[in-house]
Design a protein around this motif. Sequence first.
Motif, PDB file in Angstrom:
ATOM      1  N   ARG A  38      37.503  -5.638   6.841  1.00 56.22           N
ATOM      2  CA  ARG A  38      36.909  -4.775   5.814  1.00 56.22           C
ATOM      3  C   ARG A  38      37.999  -3.869   5.282  1.00 56.22           C
ATOM      4  O   ARG A  38      38.613  -3.128   6.042  1.00 56.22           O
ATOM      5  N   LYS A  39      38.245  -3.900   3.960  1.00 53.84           N
ATOM      6  CA  LYS A  39      39.355  -3.173   3.351  1.00 53.84           C
ATOM      7  C   LYS A  39      38.797  -2.094   2.404  1.00 53.84           C
ATOM      8  O   LYS A  39      37.860  -2.346   1.652  1.00 53.84           O
ATOM      9  N   ILE A  40      39.403  -0.929   2.391  1.00 55.09           N
ATOM     10  CA  ILE A  40      38.899   0.229   1.657  1.00 55.09           C
ATOM     11  C   ILE A  40      40.044   0.840   0.868  1.00 55.09           C
ATOM     12  O   ILE A  40      41.156   0.960   1.376  1.00 55.09           O
ATOM     13  N   ASN A  41      39.818   1.213  -0.446  1.00 52.23           N
ATOM     14  CA  ASN A  41      40.854   1.944  -1.178  1.00 52.23           C
ATOM     15  C   ASN A  41      40.395   3.357  -1.495  1.00 52.23           C
ATOM     16  O   ASN A  41      39.253   3.735  -1.222  1.00 52.23           O
ATOM     17  N   ALA A  42      41.250   4.151  -2.118  1.00 48.16           N
ATOM     18  CA  ALA A  42      40.994   5.581  -2.283  1.00 48.16           C
ATOM     19  C   ALA A  42      39.836   5.869  -3.221  1.00 48.16           C
ATOM     20  O   ALA A  42      39.189   6.905  -3.095  1.00 48.16           O
ATOM     21  N   GLN A  43      39.558   4.990  -4.196  1.00 47.95           N
ATOM     22  CA  GLN A  43      38.469   5.214  -5.135  1.00 47.95           C
ATOM     23  C   GLN A  43      37.157   4.586  -4.684  1.00 47.95           C
ATOM     24  O   GLN A  43      36.164   4.658  -5.398  1.00 47.95           O
ATOM     25  N   GLY A  44      37.158   3.925  -3.528  1.00 49.73           N
ATOM     26  CA  GLY A  44      35.929   3.304  -3.070  1.00 49.73           C
ATOM     27  C   GLY A  44      35.640   1.984  -3.744  1.00 49.73           C
ATOM     28  O   GLY A  44      34.505   1.506  -3.696  1.00 49.73           O
ATOM     29  N   HIS A  45      36.632   1.349  -4.390  1.00 49.10           N
ATOM     30  CA  HIS A  45      36.435   0.061  -5.055  1.00 49.10           C
ATOM     31  C   HIS A  45      36.830  -1.074  -4.119  1.00 49.10           C
ATOM     32  O   HIS A  45      37.800  -0.967  -3.381  1.00 49.10           O
ATOM     33  N   THR A  46      36.103  -2.166  -4.183  1.00 54.48           N
ATOM     34  CA  THR A  46      36.433  -3.330  -3.361  1.00 54.48           C
ATOM     35  C   THR A  46      37.705  -3.987  -3.863  1.00 54.48           C
ATOM     36  O   THR A  46      37.996  -3.984  -5.051  1.00 54.48           O
ATOM     37  N   VAL A  47      38.487  -4.548  -2.914  1.00 52.69           N
ATOM     38  CA  VAL A  47      39.680  -5.293  -3.288  1.00 52.69           C
ATOM     39  C   VAL A  47      39.578  -6.735  -2.812  1.00 52.69           C
ATOM     40  O   VAL A  47      40.546  -7.468  -2.852  1.00 52.69           O
ATOM     41  N   GLU A  48      38.411  -7.131  -2.347  1.00 52.62           N
ATOM     42  CA  GLU A  48      38.227  -8.508  -1.885  1.00 52.62           C
ATOM     43  C   GLU A  48      38.085  -9.443  -3.079  1.00 52.62           C
ATOM     44  O   GLU A  48      37.342  -9.165  -4.010  1.00 52.62           O
ATOM     45  N   LYS A  83      36.212  12.835   2.247  1.00 54.30           N
ATOM     46  CA  LYS A  83      35.496  11.774   1.541  1.00 54.30           C
ATOM     47  C   LYS A  83      35.684  10.421   2.234  1.00 54.30           C
ATOM     48  O   LYS A  83      34.740   9.648   2.400  1.00 54.30           O
ATOM     49  N   ILE A  84      36.935  10.133   2.660  1.00 54.14           N
ATOM     50  CA  ILE A  84      37.220   8.854   3.329  1.00 54.14           C
ATOM     51  C   ILE A  84      36.505   8.775   4.676  1.00 54.14           C
ATOM     52  O   ILE A  84      35.912   7.753   5.037  1.00 54.14           O
ATOM     53  N   ILE A  85      36.526   9.903   5.445  1.00 53.22           N
ATOM     54  CA  ILE A  85      35.889   9.893   6.769  1.00 53.22           C
ATOM     55  C   ILE A  85      34.388   9.677   6.635  1.00 53.22           C
ATOM     56  O   ILE A  85      33.788   8.849   7.345  1.00 53.22           O
ATOM     57  N   ASP A  86      33.751  10.405   5.703  1.00 54.87           N
ATOM     58  CA  ASP A  86      32.294  10.253   5.542  1.00 54.87           C
ATOM     59  C   ASP A  86      31.926   8.831   5.101  1.00 54.87           C
ATOM     60  O   ASP A  86      30.943   8.239   5.561  1.00 54.87           O
ATOM     61  N   THR A  87      32.765   8.275   4.212  1.00 53.62           N
ATOM     62  CA  THR A  87      32.466   6.925   3.712  1.00 53.62           C
ATOM     63  C   THR A  87      32.682   5.874   4.793  1.00 53.62           C
ATOM     64  O   THR A  87      31.905   4.921   4.928  1.00 53.62           O
ATOM     65  N   CYS A  88      33.745   6.039   5.590  1.00 53.05           N
ATOM     66  CA  CYS A  88      34.019   5.068   6.661  1.00 53.05           C
ATOM     67  C   CYS A  88      32.902   5.076   7.695  1.00 53.05           C
ATOM     68  O   CYS A  88      32.539   4.030   8.247  1.00 53.05           O
ATOM     69  N   GLY A 145      39.832   4.771  -1.765  1.00 52.21           N
ATOM     70  CA  GLY A 145      39.754   6.068  -2.429  1.00 52.21           C
ATOM     71  C   GLY A 145      38.528   6.859  -2.040  1.00 52.21           C
ATOM     72  O   GLY A 145      38.040   7.684  -2.818  1.00 52.21           O
ATOM     73  N   GLY A 146      37.988   6.622  -0.843  1.00 54.28           N
ATOM     74  CA  GLY A 146      36.848   7.378  -0.377  1.00 54.28           C
ATOM     75  C   GLY A 146      35.517   6.860  -0.850  1.00 54.28           C
ATOM     76  O   GLY A 146      34.480   7.477  -0.564  1.00 54.28           O
ATOM     77  N   THR A 147      35.482   5.771  -1.560  1.00 52.45           N
ATOM     78  CA  THR A 147      34.228   5.213  -2.072  1.00 52.45           C
ATOM     79  C   THR A 147      33.895   3.940  -1.321  1.00 52.45           C
ATOM     80  O   THR A 147      34.735   3.054  -1.189  1.00 52.45           O
ATOM     81  N   ARG A 148      32.661   3.856  -0.806  1.00 53.57           N
ATOM     82  CA  ARG A 148      32.218   2.668  -0.098  1.00 53.57           C
ATOM     83  C   ARG A 148      31.997   1.541  -1.092  1.00 53.57           C
ATOM     84  O   ARG A 148      31.353   1.723  -2.117  1.00 53.57           O
TER      85      ARG A 148
END
Length: 805
Positions: A655-665, A759-764, A775-778
């Motif tokens: 599962r990969k996460i970026n700073a804006q919360g956008h998927t990169v898959e 933001k990143i911790i809450d989203t993770c 970017g903190g967005t799920r």
Amino acid sequence: MVQSTTTSAPSTTPPAGSLLLVDERVRVLTAAVRDEFRTDRLIPPREAKVFHQGRCTVPACRQVTWQRPGLCTFHAGRWFHARHAGLSREQWLTEVPATPMPNRCTVSGCNFGRKSQGLCDRHSFRYLSQEFRPPIGLWTAAAQTLPLKRPPLVCRQRYCDLWRHGNKDYCLSHQSRWVAYTRQLTESTEASLDGFETFLELSSRPRLDLDGLPPLVVLETQYIFQTWLEHGEKRASIYGWSAALKKVRAAGVGSLLDRSATDWIGDLPSLKGQWSFTGAFFRIGCAWLDVLHQGSGWERQYPLDRWQLSQIGFPQHPKRVLDFSGLQPPWLTELAKRWLRHRIARGMSVATVTLDLAALQSMARTLSRPAPLDGDASDHAATPSGLPSPASFTRQHLERWLAEQVTRFPNARTRISHINSVRIFLRDVHLHEWATDLPASTMLHRDDTPRHTSSMPSRWIDEYVMTQIEDPVNLAKMRNPAYRLVIELMIRCGLRGGDALSLGIDALLRDHDGHPYLRYLNHKMAREAYVPVDDALADRLQEQRRQVLQDFPGTATKMFPGRTGNLLGTHPLTFGGFKHAFEDWLRAVALHDQHGDPVHVTPHQFRHTFGTRLINADVPQHIVQQLLDHVSPQMTNHYARLHDKTLREAWAKARKINAQGHTVELADDHPLAQAQWTRAGLSRAKQTLPNGYCSMPLQSDCEHANPCLTCPLFITTPAFLPQHEEQLRITLELIDVSQKAGHARIVEKNQQIVGNLTKIIDTCRGCSDGQVVVGGTRTPPADTRDSCDETAATTSRTSGDRHAS
């Protein structure tokens, strides 16, 4: 094979030259055969391992066995009758006496030796004198011991407890042998008990009877017998040799060399059982005779059309030959012989020179077929005799051969092997000026070699299958412990099969710290190599060494000596025998994959698996190259590619996460999927972060602050939550200190980081399977295809813009 040196059958009135040749052979053989072998009864000594098959299997019997059943001559005869009487071998072994004692009379209480029908002389006379004879079994059961005039005396033979026959000194059986012993004594020799003991021992051994053979055949057989005792490493059988002499008598020849060994062997009904020893007598014996009369080495072999490799530097290949008989025209045969002799002198292996000859034979077949060619060469190709000289061999003939190779060998690797052999052949002919009239343009160039992929297929074995292979229960199904140890060496050391089988008896070494190493010969690179081994495997090798030295005391040179034709332990197990046993073992193990489908593996795949495991264990590539003894890093790089594939599969499942919360898959069939993995793979190798991964191209400079938390290309996963929480705590403490010190800029910069971290911790913490945080967005779930594609496209555009800047 050995060539016939005389006519195929003797004539009634041989020419004078033939008589001189026979006289010369008699002279040479008379000088070669020693006096102790100049006899018409050749009896092998008990200490000759080449003729006996080991100790008799009857408990307490001290005799040796001369044939396959594992019994001495005495017990073999007893077992023959017992087996036909319906006894099992186990029951018979418990009842049969250990010493060769004659049979006693079957009448209860009678201790005289048997004469006929299981009865002694007296009881046999009584039975046969009856007018109406009942069945022998009924008569024997009812018969009684006949009265004696005086108390019986026991036979003088030391181990015989039968009664003496009449007024003689021995029982009936030993008395007849005493008579035979005294008849063969000369006038100057007196009969003695010691001489009689020796006679009895010799009479229990098989013997080779030379009566009725021509004098030259007698000398030749004596020489073969003498040489086999002194230099033979392959077991022989007097019974098989007797069958060979029977064939010689029936053929009516005056010499064994009147026919070739191939002709002799071709007349045999089989090459199994005792007939295999008969064939060996002709094949090896005729070769020794040929060497005695004609010499050995290149002086003898070079003029022949069939080279015996054992006589030109390859004694480990007694049956292998190089056959030039089908190579035409004659000038090509001569060039081929000269070139292959040069190759052998340079140290090329048997396999290499065999392939070289096969390539020349392939080219010769093309040259021998008339075919229209362009230009002047058509006249030469159409002549009945083919190419009359090297001058008529042109580049156009080579081009026709190259074209035929495509249809004959669809596999590019086979064509490349043949083309390289012919190319080197023509190069050496020009270089050494072996055929000065060969046109300079008659050559093959590297551009003539077919194009083929340079990548190696994935030949490593899946770990699911390796678990089955390495299961001790499955390994125990390999019945031969030596083969079992070879398999473990290939798995745990990455050795090639031939290198493992050819290990020397002192292959196990230790350094000054006591760590064990395996020394082996890398036959492919023709150099010595070393590989570390663990203590458990070292103990197994040490035990194997002790067993080999026990089986071949003072002569063993191989860790895994061959089981046949290897009485001294100087020849290793053959790869053909190992491969046959390996296939049987695979059938017993019944390997299967995760889906239950059967799986077939080859021994060489263990080497690829060993290299792949090392790379997967993060062993540096140059260390893997040294352990596998690769000549260049390109070969080792194949295993690194396999490792890259495993990382790719693991990355795809993460599962990969970026700073804006956008998927990169990206979908597997997306054009950017492989490019994305390449960037990610490089980043992991060179830009790994303590709390995630950087997906920005390596060529770009980074302007984002404090480990990329403000970067739109920063990707993280819930696995880094402890690092994020620790960094948040440290950042808050830094803000407090900066506020007290009045450093407003530092406070402002770190407050931005605190916001991003929170933001990143809450989203993770709220991330589910199939989602990542950028970017903190799920991100949306992985099956939300449209959203994923849109986000991926956004990320891709952002990366491209950033890289352009």
